[in-house]
Design a protein around this motif. Structure first.
Motif, PDB file in Angstrom:
ATOM      1  N   GLY A  82       0.806  -1.209   0.000  1.00  0.00           N
ATOM      2  CA  GLY A  82       0.000   0.000   0.000  1.00  0.00           C
ATOM      3  C   GLY A  82       0.841   1.262   0.000  1.00  0.00           C
ATOM      4  O   GLY A  82       2.059   1.239   0.143  1.00  0.00           O
ATOM      5  N   ASP A  83       0.163   2.413  -0.142  1.00  0.00           N
ATOM      6  CA  ASP A  83       0.857   3.690  -0.216  1.00  0.00           C
ATOM      7  C   ASP A  83       1.154   4.229   1.168  1.00  0.00           C
ATOM      8  O   ASP A  83       0.391   4.026   2.117  1.00  0.00           O
ATOM      9  N   CYS A  84       2.265   4.965   1.257  1.00  0.00           N
ATOM     10  CA  CYS A  84       2.679   5.597   2.507  1.00  0.00           C
ATOM     11  C   CYS A  84       2.284   7.064   2.457  1.00  0.00           C
ATOM     12  O   CYS A  84       2.567   7.754   1.470  1.00  0.00           O
ATOM     13  N   TYR A  85       1.644   7.552   3.520  1.00  0.00           N
ATOM     14  CA  TYR A  85       1.163   8.929   3.566  1.00  0.00           C
ATOM     15  C   TYR A  85       1.795   9.687   4.720  1.00  0.00           C
ATOM     16  O   TYR A  85       2.033   9.135   5.796  1.00  0.00           O
ATOM     17  N   GLN A  86       2.037  10.969   4.472  1.00  0.00           N
ATOM     18  CA  GLN A  86       2.535  11.871   5.507  1.00  0.00           C
ATOM     19  C   GLN A  86       1.351  12.574   6.166  1.00  0.00           C
ATOM     20  O   GLN A  86       0.539  13.204   5.496  1.00  0.00           O
ATOM     21  N   LEU A  87       1.275  12.471   7.480  1.00  0.00           N
ATOM     22  CA  LEU A  87       0.201  13.093   8.243  1.00  0.00           C
ATOM     23  C   LEU A  87       0.794  13.966   9.337  1.00  0.00           C
ATOM     24  O   LEU A  87       1.773  13.578   9.994  1.00  0.00           O
ATOM     25  N   LEU A  88       0.228  15.122   9.540  1.00  0.00           N
ATOM     26  CA  LEU A  88       0.574  15.981  10.674  1.00  0.00           C
ATOM     27  C   LEU A  88      -0.684  16.065  11.532  1.00  0.00           C
ATOM     28  O   LEU A  88      -1.659  16.723  11.168  1.00  0.00           O
ATOM     29  N   ILE A  89      -0.665  15.339  12.638  1.00  0.00           N
ATOM     30  CA  ILE A  89      -1.856  15.164  13.470  1.00  0.00           C
ATOM     31  C   ILE A  89      -1.778  16.099  14.673  1.00  0.00           C
ATOM     32  O   ILE A  89      -0.842  16.022  15.478  1.00  0.00           O
ATOM     33  N   GLY A  90      -2.766  16.971  14.793  1.00  0.00           N
ATOM     34  CA  GLY A  90      -2.894  17.797  15.980  1.00  0.00           C
ATOM     35  C   GLY A  90      -3.858  17.146  16.958  1.00  0.00           C
ATOM     36  O   GLY A  90      -4.775  16.423  16.566  1.00  0.00           O
ATOM     37  N   VAL A  91      -3.624  17.410  18.238  1.00  0.00           N
ATOM     38  CA  VAL A  91      -4.468  16.832  19.287  1.00  0.00           C
ATOM     39  C   VAL A  91      -4.862  17.944  20.255  1.00  0.00           C
ATOM     40  O   VAL A  91      -3.996  18.641  20.812  1.00  0.00           O
TER      41      VAL A  91
END
Length: 480
Positions: A82-91
Motif C-alpha cells: 500500500g501507499d505511505c502517507y505523511q500526516l501531521l496530526i494535531g491533538v
C-alpha cells in the motif's frame, strides 16, 4: 526553538491504534488519497515523531503511515503493502470553530483517549513550527530540516493553508514562501527537490529555487516496502516537503488561459513565452544532468509500453474501439523509425507538464513548478531520462483541454496556442518540436489515451474532450 536544535523524541505507544478507526474513515475522503474505491483494512506505522507533547494545550505528531488495501492495481500484483502517507496530526481537548473542517475524529481509546485529532496543517501554530524548524535546520527524531544558507528565512511569517489542493498540501508564509508537503511518500531521491536544485545551481530563472526542505530517515525494518524491496532502497531518505519562494501575484496558467478564453482574448503571445520558458528549463536540465541516447531496443520497449496501454484502454473504454487501429499506427510508426536506425536523445524532464504546472508573474515571466512527475508512477520511472518532446506533448494537450472546456469549444484557439508554443520553444531551444512529428504524435496519442481512461472513470462529462483529440490523432496523425 534554538539554532540547529536536535531532539530525540518518540510518539506515545498505542497512538496509531487509537487513530486507526478514525483514519480509516477520514483518509479516503481526502482529495490526495490515491486508493479511492477500495477500503482501508489497516495501517503500518513507518515513522512517528512527537513535535509537541500532548500534555499541553496542543499536541502535535508527525506520522508516516502505510495504508493497507485489498489490492493496488497501479502497482501491479495484489498484496502490495500500500501507499505511505505523511500526516501531521494535531491533538486538542476540543476544536475551536475555525478548525472544524480539519476534524479527523474523537479518540475513544489509547494514550490520548478523550481528546480530538485533526489535520494540523490548518492550524497556525503547527505551521509556524515547521517554518521555524526549517529556519534553524532542526533535527527532531527521524526528521531532518535542511536549507540553503544563502537564502534568508525570516521568522514570524503568518501562515495560511492553500485550500485548492490535489495530490499534495501547501502552506503560504506571508507572501514570501510556499511550503509544499508531499502527501504520498516514497523512499529515494524525489525529482520535486532534485530537479529544482539542479536548475538553481545552473542559475535557471524559470523555476523557484528551493529555500529549504524536510526529509525523514526511516529504520528500514519499519517499512515493509524497504525491508522486502530492492537493497538500494535501504538507507534512502523520504523527501517530505520543499520550501520555495512564493511568486506573489502570480497567475496559475490554467486559470489564466480560461479567463482569456472567456473574454475572447488571444493567448498566442503567452503561449509563445511559455514555450520559451519550457525550452530554457529543458536546455538547462540537459546541461546539468546526464543525457542518454535511445537506440532501437530502448525505443522498442517504449513503443511496446504505449501499445500495451492502448490495448488496456480499449478494453476499459469501449468508445476507443473504433479508433484502436488508427491510434496503433502512431506507435508502430515510431517503432519503424527506430528499426531503421533512428535514435533520440533522452534527458531529465518535468514529467507531468500542463498549464496548471505553470505560473505567470505580474511582470509577465513564466515559471514551471511541481517537478515530481506523475505521482502514480514508480519513482525510478519518474527519474528516468526521456525525450523532451514528452513535456511538449503534455502542454499541447493542455491547450486542447482549455479550448474544449469553453462553451462553445474553441478548437481554433487551441491551434493558435499550440503553434505559438512550439514556435517559442524553437526560439529558445534552436529546434522546433514539430520537426519530429512521429515522436510528437506518439507522445500526444499516449497522453490522450491516458486522458480518455481517466475521464471515463472520474469525469464522464469530460470524455468528449480527449475523444476529440483521439479522432484527430487516429484519422490523420495531424499535429500543429
Amino acid at each position: 526553538m534554538s539554532e540547529a536544535v536536535t531532539r530525540t523524541v518518540t510518539a506515545p505507544p498505542g497512538l496509531l491504534a487509537s487513530l486507526d478507526p478514525l483514519l480509516r474513515e477520514w483518509l479516503p475522503r481526502q482529495r490526495w488519497f490515491a486508493g479511492k474505491g477500495r477500503p482501508v483494512t489497516g495501517f503500518t506505522l513507518v515513522e512517528a515523531t512527537e513535535l509537541l507533547p500532548s500534555t499541553g494545550k496542543l499536541g502535535l505528531y508527525h506520522l508516516l503511515v502505510r495504508a493497507h488495501q485489498p489490492s493496488v492495481p497501479s502497482h501491479g500484483a495484489p498484496g502490495h503493502p500500500g501507499d505511505c502517507y505523511q500526516l501531521l496530526i494535531g491533538v486538542r481537548e476540543a476544536l475551536p470553530p475555525r478548525l472544524a473542517p480539519a476534524l479527523i475524529g474523537h479518540m475513544a481509546t489509547g494514550p490520548l483517549a478523550g481528546r480530538t485529532a485533526y489535520d494540523a496543517l490548518h492550524d497556525a501554530r503547527p505551521a509556524e513550527l515547521l517554518l521555524e524548524a526549517l529556519r534553524t535546520q532542526a533535527r527532531i527524531g527521524g526528521l531532518r530540516f535542511e536549507r540553503d544558507l544563502d537564502q534568508d528565512i525570516r521568522s514570524g511569517l503568518v501562515p495560511r493553508v492553500v485550500t485548492a489542493e490535489q495530490s499534495n498540501s501547501s502552506i503560504v508564509y506571508g507572501d514570501t514562501f510556499i511550503l509544499k508537503l508531499l502527501r504520498r511518500i516514497v523512499p529515494g531521491v524525489n525529482p520535486d527537490l532534485e530537479l529544482p536544485l539542479a536548475l538553481a545551481r545552473e542559475g535557471c530563472p524559470r523555476v523557484p529555487a528551493p529555500t529549504a526542505w524536510m526529509v525523514a530517515d526511516v529504520d528500514p525494518a519499519a517499512d515493509p516496502v524497504i525491508s522486502a524491496g530492492p537493497a538500494d532502497l535501504a538507507g534512502q531518505p523520504y523527501v517530505l516537503g520543499v520550501l520555495q519562494p512564493f511568486v506573489q501575484g502570480a497567475s496559475d496558467g490554467w486559470e489564466l488561459a480560461l479567463r482569456e478564453l472567456a473574454k475572447g482574448e488571444d493567448f498566442g503571445a503567452e503561449a509563445r513565452a511559455l514555450g520559451r520558458a519550457t525550452a530554457e528549463v529543458h536546455t538547462t536540465l540537459a546541461r546539468a544532468l546526464p543525457t542518454v541516447t535511445l537506440g532501437h531496443m530502448q525505443l522498442q520497449l517504449m513503443v511496446d509500453g504505449m501499445i500495451e496501454r492502448l490495448e488496456a484502454a480499449v478494453q476499459a473504454v469501449p468508445a476507443l474501439r473504433p479508433y484502436a487501429e488508427g491510434l496503433r499506427t502512431a506507435f508502430t510508426a515510431l517503432g519503424d523509425l527506430a528499426a531503421e536506425g533512428r535514435t533520440w536523445t533522452a534527458q531529465r524532464v518535468h514529467g507531468d507538464l500542463h498549464l496548471g504546472q505553470c505560473l505567470r508573474s505580474p511582470a509577465g515571466e513564466w515559471w514551471l513548478i511541481d517537478f515530481e512527475g506523475e505521482p502514480a508512477r514508480p519513482l525510478a520511472e519518474r527519474r528516468m531520462p526521456q525525450p523532451a518532446v514528452r513535456d511538449v506533448a503534455g502542454m499541447l494537450r493542455s491547450f486542447d483541454y482549455a479550448a474544449r472546456s469553453a462553451d462553445p469549444p474553441q478548437p481554433d484557439w487551441a491551434e493558435t496556442c499550440r503553434s505559438a508554443y512550439c514556435s517559442g520553444y524553437a526560439e529558445a531551444a534552436g529546434l522546433d518540436p514539430r520537426t519530429d512529428p512521429v515522436l510528437l504524435r506518439a507522445y500526444e496519442t499516449d497522453k490522450a489515451i491516458y486522458e480518455v481512461v481517466y475521464e471515463a472513470r472520474h469525469r464522464p462529462d469530460w470524455l468528449p474532450v480527449p475523444l476529440a483529440a483521439i479522432d484527430r490523432l487516429a484519422s490523420t496523425g495531424h499535429l500543429t
